[in-house]
Design a protein around this motif. Sequence first.
Motif, PDB file in Angstrom:
ATOM      1  N   GLY A  35      41.647 -40.229   8.396  1.00 57.48           N
ATOM      2  CA  GLY A  35      41.445 -41.226   7.354  1.00 57.48           C
ATOM      3  C   GLY A  35      41.238 -42.620   7.900  1.00 57.48           C
ATOM      4  N   THR A  36      40.634 -42.717   9.093  1.00 53.71           N
ATOM      5  CA  THR A  36      40.402 -44.032   9.690  1.00 53.71           C
ATOM      6  C   THR A  36      38.949 -44.242  10.089  1.00 53.71           C
ATOM      7  N   SER A  37      38.052 -43.484   9.506  1.00 56.14           N
ATOM      8  CA  SER A  37      36.639 -43.610   9.851  1.00 56.14           C
ATOM      9  C   SER A  37      36.084 -44.926   9.312  1.00 56.14           C
ATOM     10  N   LYS A  38      35.294 -45.619  10.144  1.00 60.49           N
ATOM     11  CA  LYS A  38      34.710 -46.887   9.683  1.00 60.49           C
ATOM     12  C   LYS A  38      33.448 -46.645   8.854  1.00 60.49           C
ATOM     13  N   TYR A  39      32.998 -45.396   8.789  1.00 63.25           N
ATOM     14  CA  TYR A  39      31.785 -45.080   8.039  1.00 63.25           C
ATOM     15  C   TYR A  39      32.076 -44.595   6.624  1.00 63.25           C
ATOM     16  N   GLU A  40      33.353 -44.370   6.320  1.00 68.90           N
ATOM     17  CA  GLU A  40      33.745 -43.890   4.999  1.00 68.90           C
ATOM     18  C   GLU A  40      34.371 -45.026   4.197  1.00 68.90           C
ATOM     19  N   SER A  41      34.344 -44.911   2.883  1.00 68.10           N
ATOM     20  CA  SER A  41      34.983 -45.920   2.031  1.00 68.10           C
ATOM     21  C   SER A  41      36.505 -45.740   2.103  1.00 68.10           C
ATOM     22  N   ASN A  42      37.229 -46.749   1.664  1.00 65.97           N
ATOM     23  CA  ASN A  42      38.699 -46.661   1.677  1.00 65.97           C
ATOM     24  C   ASN A  42      39.183 -45.498   0.827  1.00 65.97           C
ATOM     25  N   ARG A  43      38.530 -45.309  -0.311  1.00 69.26           N
ATOM     26  CA  ARG A  43      38.917 -44.217  -1.209  1.00 69.26           C
ATOM     27  C   ARG A  43      38.731 -42.859  -0.531  1.00 69.26           C
ATOM     28  N   ARG A  44      37.580 -42.704   0.126  1.00 72.41           N
ATOM     29  CA  ARG A  44      37.278 -41.441   0.815  1.00 72.41           C
ATOM     30  C   ARG A  44      38.244 -41.224   1.988  1.00 72.41           C
ATOM     31  N   ASN A  45      38.554 -42.299   2.712  1.00 80.03           N
ATOM     32  CA  ASN A  45      39.501 -42.196   3.823  1.00 80.03           C
ATOM     33  C   ASN A  45      40.869 -41.747   3.333  1.00 80.03           C
ATOM     34  N   ARG A  46      41.322 -42.324   2.215  1.00 81.20           N
ATOM     35  CA  ARG A  46      42.617 -41.919   1.667  1.00 81.20           C
ATOM     36  C   ARG A  46      42.595 -40.451   1.266  1.00 81.20           C
ATOM     37  N   ARG A  47      41.489 -40.019   0.683  1.00 83.82           N
ATOM     38  CA  ARG A  47      41.367 -38.623   0.269  1.00 83.82           C
ATOM     39  C   ARG A  47      41.405 -37.682   1.479  1.00 83.82           C
ATOM     40  N   ASN A  48      40.680 -38.062   2.533  1.00 82.39           N
ATOM     41  CA  ASN A  48      40.661 -37.237   3.746  1.00 82.39           C
ATOM     42  C   ASN A  48      42.045 -37.146   4.373  1.00 82.39           C
ATOM     43  N   LEU A  49      42.763 -38.270   4.404  1.00 83.96           N
ATOM     44  CA  LEU A  49      44.107 -38.271   4.974  1.00 83.96           C
ATOM     45  C   LEU A  49      45.042 -37.385   4.157  1.00 83.96           C
ATOM     46  N   ARG A  50      44.950 -37.487   2.821  1.00 84.26           N
ATOM     47  CA  ARG A  50      45.784 -36.625   1.957  1.00 84.26           C
ATOM     48  C   ARG A  50      45.502 -35.154   2.219  1.00 84.26           C
ATOM     49  N   ARG A  51      44.209 -34.832   2.358  1.00 82.06           N
ATOM     50  CA  ARG A  51      43.828 -33.437   2.582  1.00 82.06           C
ATOM     51  C   ARG A  51      44.387 -32.930   3.917  1.00 82.06           C
ATOM     52  N   THR A  52      44.296 -33.753   4.952  1.00 82.19           N
ATOM     53  CA  THR A  52      44.808 -33.370   6.264  1.00 82.19           C
ATOM     54  C   THR A  52      46.323 -33.192   6.219  1.00 82.19           C
ATOM     55  N   GLU A  53      47.020 -34.124   5.569  1.00 84.66           N
ATOM     56  CA  GLU A  53      48.476 -34.012   5.469  1.00 84.66           C
ATOM     57  C   GLU A  53      48.866 -32.753   4.703  1.00 84.66           C
ATOM     58  N   GLY A  54      48.082 -32.425   3.683  1.00 81.93           N
ATOM     59  CA  GLY A  54      48.340 -31.208   2.915  1.00 81.93           C
ATOM     60  C   GLY A  54      48.164 -29.961   3.765  1.00 81.93           C
ATOM     61  N   LYS A  55      47.106 -29.952   4.578  1.00 85.38           N
ATOM     62  CA  LYS A  55      46.865 -28.816   5.470  1.00 85.38           C
ATOM     63  C   LYS A  55      48.026 -28.642   6.445  1.00 85.38           C
ATOM     64  N   GLU A  56      48.475 -29.752   7.014  1.00 88.78           N
ATOM     65  CA  GLU A  56      49.570 -29.688   7.974  1.00 88.78           C
ATOM     66  C   GLU A  56      50.846 -29.200   7.301  1.00 88.78           C
ATOM     67  N   ALA A  57      51.087 -29.659   6.084  1.00 88.45           N
ATOM     68  CA  ALA A  57      52.301 -29.255   5.371  1.00 88.45           C
ATOM     69  C   ALA A  57      52.290 -27.770   5.036  1.00 88.45           C
ATOM     70  N   LYS A  58      51.099 -27.233   4.752  1.00 82.33           N
ATOM     71  CA  LYS A  58      50.996 -25.818   4.388  1.00 82.33           C
ATOM     72  C   LYS A  58      50.810 -24.912   5.595  1.00 82.33           C
ATOM     73  N   GLY A  59      50.662 -25.517   6.784  1.00 77.50           N
ATOM     74  CA  GLY A  59      50.496 -24.695   7.985  1.00 77.50           C
ATOM     75  C   GLY A  59      49.108 -24.124   8.129  1.00 77.50           C
ATOM     76  N   ARG A  60      48.099 -24.851   7.666  1.00 84.69           N
ATOM     77  CA  ARG A  60      46.734 -24.326   7.695  1.00 84.69           C
ATOM     78  C   ARG A  60      45.868 -24.924   8.801  1.00 84.69           C
ATOM     79  N   THR A  61      46.457 -25.669   9.737  1.00 88.01           N
ATOM     80  CA  THR A  61      45.642 -26.197  10.826  1.00 88.01           C
ATOM     81  C   THR A  61      45.423 -25.078  11.834  1.00 88.01           C
TER      82      THR A  61
END
Length: 142
Positions: A35-61
Amino acid sequence: MHEFKHGELKSGRAGKGGKVKSRRQAIAIALEEAGTSKYESNRRNRRNLRRTEGKEAKGRTAQQEREGKSHVGARGKRESTRAMGGRDARKTTARGRKASRARTRKSDGHTRQELYAKARRRHIEGRSKMSKRQLENALGLR
């Protein structure tokens, strides 16, 4: 970078683009997931970070799956409970079916099938690919 070096990092939708061969591409993917890409909007970055955190929490990495930490209990996913004896839940329960039926009906009482039948009688184009809400709009019920 770990996944890239082990040849596990994939590009494209659902990894259909094949293995990532470029270090720069691997870094770009990592930044996007973090969620730190300079090419994405802040909203998109927040969404990507949430998705990654969700994957890690569910053990899907990929790393968690490889290490055998990807088991998700019966509440997280429709996976087997102890009472089911290890069989995955493929069918919805009676309670689930009842709830879904209640969601499909609204105060006006039209199901998607009823709306589709009306649309067919009126010869509305593209009706087979429309959702219930789109059918309602096309028929002028909303």
